[in-house]
Design a protein around this motif. Structure first.
Motif, PDB file in Angstrom:
ATOM      1  N   CYS A 118       7.071 -21.388 -12.891  1.00 23.64           N
ATOM      2  CA  CYS A 118       5.866 -21.445 -13.723  1.00 23.64           C
ATOM      3  C   CYS A 118       5.033 -22.597 -13.201  1.00 23.64           C
ATOM      4  O   CYS A 118       5.459 -23.760 -13.288  1.00 23.64           O
ATOM      5  CB  CYS A 118       6.240 -21.644 -15.196  1.00 23.64           C
ATOM      6  N   ASN A 119       3.913 -22.268 -12.595  1.00 26.36           N
ATOM      7  CA  ASN A 119       3.006 -23.279 -12.030  1.00 26.36           C
ATOM      8  C   ASN A 119       3.722 -24.196 -11.035  1.00 26.36           C
ATOM      9  O   ASN A 119       3.548 -25.410 -11.050  1.00 26.36           O
ATOM     10  CB  ASN A 119       2.357 -24.104 -13.150  1.00 26.36           C
ATOM     11  N   GLY A 120       4.568 -23.615 -10.182  1.00 19.92           N
ATOM     12  CA  GLY A 120       5.228 -24.369  -9.125  1.00 19.92           C
ATOM     13  C   GLY A 120       6.537 -25.021  -9.521  1.00 19.92           C
ATOM     14  O   GLY A 120       7.230 -25.567  -8.669  1.00 19.92           O
ATOM     15  N   ARG A 121       6.898 -24.979 -10.794  1.00 18.29           N
ATOM     16  CA  ARG A 121       8.153 -25.583 -11.251  1.00 18.29           C
ATOM     17  C   ARG A 121       9.140 -24.484 -11.646  1.00 18.29           C
ATOM     18  O   ARG A 121       8.736 -23.418 -12.107  1.00 18.29           O
ATOM     19  CB  ARG A 121       7.896 -26.468 -12.463  1.00 18.29           C
ATOM     20  N   PRO A 122      10.450 -24.750 -11.506  1.00 16.94           N
ATOM     21  CA  PRO A 122      11.440 -23.742 -11.911  1.00 16.94           C
ATOM     22  C   PRO A 122      11.260 -23.344 -13.374  1.00 16.94           C
ATOM     23  O   PRO A 122      11.076 -24.202 -14.241  1.00 16.94           O
ATOM     24  CB  PRO A 122      12.784 -24.461 -11.708  1.00 16.94           C
ATOM     25  N   ALA A 123      11.291 -22.056 -13.631  1.00 18.62           N
ATOM     26  CA  ALA A 123      11.189 -21.537 -14.996  1.00 18.62           C
ATOM     27  C   ALA A 123      12.615 -21.397 -15.523  1.00 18.62           C
ATOM     28  O   ALA A 123      13.330 -20.465 -15.170  1.00 18.62           O
ATOM     29  CB  ALA A 123      10.462 -20.202 -14.999  1.00 18.62           C
ATOM     30  N   THR A 124      13.033 -22.353 -16.333  1.00 19.72           N
ATOM     31  CA  THR A 124      14.409 -22.381 -16.825  1.00 19.72           C
ATOM     32  C   THR A 124      14.536 -21.634 -18.149  1.00 19.72           C
ATOM     33  O   THR A 124      13.584 -21.527 -18.915  1.00 19.72           O
ATOM     34  CB  THR A 124      14.897 -23.827 -17.009  1.00 19.72           C
ATOM     35  N   ASN A 125      15.716 -21.097 -18.373  1.00 26.67           N
ATOM     36  CA  ASN A 125      16.078 -20.446 -19.630  1.00 26.67           C
ATOM     37  C   ASN A 125      15.186 -19.234 -19.961  1.00 26.67           C
ATOM     38  O   ASN A 125      14.926 -18.947 -21.131  1.00 26.67           O
ATOM     39  CB  ASN A 125      16.068 -21.456 -20.777  1.00 26.67           C
ATOM     40  N   ILE A 126      14.728 -18.532 -18.947  1.00 24.19           N
ATOM     41  CA  ILE A 126      13.907 -17.330 -19.139  1.00 24.19           C
ATOM     42  C   ILE A 126      14.848 -16.146 -19.333  1.00 24.19           C
ATOM     43  O   ILE A 126      15.797 -15.961 -18.575  1.00 24.19           O
ATOM     44  CB  ILE A 126      12.985 -17.082 -17.922  1.00 24.19           C
ATOM     45  N   LYS A 127      14.567 -15.326 -20.329  1.00 23.41           N
ATOM     46  CA  LYS A 127      15.421 -14.173 -20.643  1.00 23.41           C
ATOM     47  C   LYS A 127      15.150 -13.031 -19.671  1.00 23.41           C
ATOM     48  O   LYS A 127      13.998 -12.651 -19.441  1.00 23.41           O
ATOM     49  CB  LYS A 127      15.175 -13.689 -22.069  1.00 23.41           C
ATOM     50  N   ILE A 128      16.228 -12.500 -19.100  1.00 28.07           N
ATOM     51  CA  ILE A 128      16.189 -11.380 -18.167  1.00 28.07           C
ATOM     52  C   ILE A 128      17.092 -10.291 -18.726  1.00 28.07           C
ATOM     53  O   ILE A 128      18.239 -10.564 -19.084  1.00 28.07           O
ATOM     54  CB  ILE A 128      16.734 -11.774 -16.769  1.00 28.07           C
ATOM     55  N   LYS A 129      16.594  -9.054 -18.782  1.00 27.46           N
ATOM     56  CA  LYS A 129      17.408  -7.936 -19.255  1.00 27.46           C
ATOM     57  C   LYS A 129      17.364  -6.794 -18.244  1.00 27.46           C
ATOM     58  O   LYS A 129      16.290  -6.375 -17.826  1.00 27.46           O
ATOM     59  CB  LYS A 129      16.916  -7.425 -20.613  1.00 27.46           C
ATOM     60  N   LEU A 130      18.542  -6.315 -17.864  1.00 33.11           N
ATOM     61  CA  LEU A 130      18.678  -5.158 -16.975  1.00 33.11           C
ATOM     62  C   LEU A 130      18.924  -3.935 -17.846  1.00 33.11           C
ATOM     63  O   LEU A 130      19.873  -3.913 -18.634  1.00 33.11           O
ATOM     64  CB  LEU A 130      19.840  -5.365 -16.005  1.00 33.11           C
ATOM     65  N   TYR A 131      18.060  -2.947 -17.719  1.00 33.27           N
ATOM     66  CA  TYR A 131      18.147  -1.726 -18.517  1.00 33.27           C
ATOM     67  C   TYR A 131      18.312  -0.498 -17.640  1.00 33.27           C
ATOM     68  O   TYR A 131      17.840  -0.463 -16.498  1.00 33.27           O
ATOM     69  CB  TYR A 131      16.854  -1.502 -19.315  1.00 33.27           C
ATOM     70  N   GLU A 132      18.923   0.521 -18.198  1.00 34.15           N
ATOM     71  CA  GLU A 132      18.888   1.886 -17.660  1.00 34.15           C
ATOM     72  C   GLU A 132      17.786   2.575 -18.440  1.00 34.15           C
ATOM     73  O   GLU A 132      17.822   2.649 -19.674  1.00 34.15           O
ATOM     74  CB  GLU A 132      20.254   2.561 -17.849  1.00 34.15           C
ATOM     75  N   ASN A 133      16.767   3.038 -17.743  1.00 29.60           N
ATOM     76  CA  ASN A 133      15.621   3.680 -18.365  1.00 29.60           C
ATOM     77  C   ASN A 133      16.028   5.063 -18.880  1.00 29.60           C
ATOM     78  O   ASN A 133      16.418   5.916 -18.102  1.00 29.60           O
ATOM     79  CB  ASN A 133      14.500   3.790 -17.328  1.00 29.60           C
TER      80      ASN A 133
END
Length: 150
Positions: free
Chosen positions: A45-60
């Motif tokens: 985010c604006n050149g800095r690591p984006a920590t603790n961002i939620k990522i979800k892998l889905y089967e569509n």
């Protein structure tokens, strides 16, 4: 009557489909083939690591997408998610990213990345990992929306 009903049930459980120019017989009532996929990347985010961002892998899916794995980015903004699913046809995986980079609303911003079919393999463990590279969450992404129930 019972024999007809049993024959009908057996007939309904078999599904014939063509995939990769090969006709395959599948069992409609739960027997498909196990398929796996993995995705990794780094979010900033604006050149800095984006920590603790939620990522979800889905089967569509047609009605409701099926969650395969949920994770969060580490202190360097990196993540890896993987999952597997038994399916009659080829799985259609996607990754949803939920963030608040440059956004002060109550909900999160959300965008989706579809995973190429080349990264899906048979089995319960992914053989290859689709690397999305480094993404700056300050950018606008196609289909980006807000999501309050993630």
């Amino acid at each position: 009557m019972v024999i007809r009903l049993a024959s009908l049930l057996v007939a309904l459980t078999l599904v014939f489909c063509q995939e990769d120019n090969e006709i395959v017989t599948k069992n409609f009532l739960g027997i498909g083939r196990m398929q796996a996929v993995a995705v990794s990347g780094r979010l900033i985010c604006n050149g800095r690591p984006a920590t603790n961002i939620k990522i979800k892998l889905y089967e569509n899916e047609i009605l409701f997408d099926r969650l395969m794995e949920e994770s969060r980015t580490d202190s360097n903004g990196q993540f890896r998610v993987s999952g597997s699913k038994r399916e009659i046809s080829r799985i259609d995986p996607k990754v949803n990213v939920y963030h608040k980079c440059n956004y002060n609303g109550l909900c999160s911003k959300k965008f989706t990345i579809k995973i190429p079919k080349d990264y899906i393999n048979r089995g319960s463990q992914a053989e290859r990992t689709y690397d999305i590279g480094t993404l700056n969450l300050a950018n606008k992404y196609p289909g980006e929306s807000t999501d309050c129930i993630n």
